[in-house]
Design an enzyme around this catalytic site. Structure first.
Site, PDB file in Angstrom:
ATOM      1  CG  PHE A   1     -45.543  -4.094  15.520  1.00  0.00           C
ATOM      2  CD1 PHE A   1     -45.326  -4.854  14.084  1.00  0.00           C
ATOM      3  CD2 PHE A   1     -44.765  -5.004  16.648  1.00  0.00           C
ATOM      4  CE1 PHE A   1     -44.761  -6.109  13.755  1.00  0.00           C
ATOM      5  CE2 PHE A   1     -44.220  -6.236  16.356  1.00  0.00           C
ATOM      6  CZ  PHE A   1     -44.373  -6.813  14.732  1.00  0.00           C
ATOM      7  CB  CYS A   2     -51.066  -3.274  13.689  1.00  0.00           C
ATOM      8  SG  CYS A   2     -51.735  -1.761  14.162  1.00  0.00           S
ATOM      9  CB  THR A   3     -50.811  -2.668   8.682  1.00  0.00           C
ATOM     10  OG1 THR A   3     -50.657  -3.863   8.448  1.00  0.00           O
ATOM     11  CG2 THR A   3     -50.336  -2.065   7.520  1.00  0.00           C
TER      12      THR A   3
END
Length: 310
Positions: A177-179
């Site tokens: 996951f990331c922003t």
């Protein structure tokens, strides 16, 4: 009561062979509609965060989606009371998010997208390896429970971290996951190329998770770093209480600001003992200019050292 500013984080991996020619008309569409912020264009797609009135953002999105290649451009929205950006820019890049590995192309291969509503079930599976693909200063203020922190300073370091720590033959399921979704999407393309078979990534990133998953059901712990002057947002997408050190970009909280090593715009407890005298003097001069511009109600002459998600 003034209208809130809409902050839109958007991206799409799509082949844009004419991306150089797109720069000027895109910049005009932004300026004509009062949109501030930075968008990156590359052969592999578009990425960035912008802000404007509701009408301004809608007009820009309509302009983008008039191009058949961008009709389904992904975007997430949040709101703030003041304009979080000071300038309007369109930059040409080799990559819209820099991994630095030749041949990695999300337009050809990516992992499995996981909708926010299905994310909790996936990462609760004990057989799933959960990796935060963001930088160390982002992870420090918030992440999903049980996530692995690669402790990378830039996304370019991610491939070396994976090679040194994980084996496709042993780690069968990987979730990332990331922003806003862009880094983990590109990371998934890289992982597939390295031989990992079951690779998942959070569709729309943390921001879309905040938008669609109720806080009482959330597996997130802390705030989420964002690439604008708000610095962080809470689960309800309201502005957090963090500032950011202009020297090292590290988020700083109330305790950091009370430190003897904190000087607004110059240094913080995370970097005070690493700055050269030349850098310190430059930061002091810059801060004076920023404070003078604020007093005159003008845009900052130099601005913060914020970058599009990297």
């Amino acid at each position: 009561m003034s209208q809130p500013i809409v902050v839109a984080a958007l991206y799409k991996f799509v082949t844009l062979e004419d991306y150089v020619e797109l720069r000027d008309p895109l910049l005009k569409a932004m300026t004509d509609n009062g949109v501030k912020g930075t968008l990156l264009l590359a052969n592999e797609g578009i990425n960035g965060t912008v802000s404007a009135t509701r009408e301004g953002i809608d007009a820009l999105l309509a302009w983008l989606r008039n191009d058949p290649r961008l009709v389904d451009v992904d975007h997430k929205e949040s709101y703030c009371d003041e304009q979080p950006f000071y300038r309007t820019k369109v930059k040409l890049k080799k990559e819209i998010v820099t991994l630095g590995v030749p041949g990695v192309d999300p337009n050809k291969a990516v992992g499995t997208y996981v909708d926010p509503k299905d994310w909790n079930a996936l990462i609760s599976d004990p057989e799933v390896l959960l990796i935060d693909t963001r930088n160390d200063y982002e992870v420090a203020i918030g992440t999903f429970k049980g996530a692995i922190d690669p402790k990378t300073e830039t996304f370019r370091e991610f491939p070396d971290y994976i090679k040194a720590n994980f084996d496709p033959s042993k780690h069968k399921k990987v979730a990332m996951f990331c922003t806003g979704g862009i880094r983990c999407e590109k990371a998934s393309s890289y992982m597939l190329g390295e031989g990992f078979e079951a690779v998942y990534h959070l569709k729309g990133g943390i921001l879309k998770y905040f938008e669609e998953v109720a806080q009482e059901e959330s597996l997130w712990d802390g705030d989420c770093f964002v690439f604008d002057n708000r610095v962080t947002v809470r689960h309800d997408l309201s502005e957090g209480e963090y500032d950011q050190c202009h020297a090292c970009r590290h988020p700083i909280d109330v305790k950091d600001r009370e430190s003897e090593h904190y000087s607004p715009g110059v240094s913080c407890p995370h970097c005070w003992d690493t700055l050269s005298e030349k850098t310190r003097r430059s930061a002091i001069d810059r801060q004076k200019q920023i404070e003078l511009a604020k007093a005159r109600n003008q845009p900052h002459p130099i601005g913060y050292n914020y970058k599009a998600e990297a």
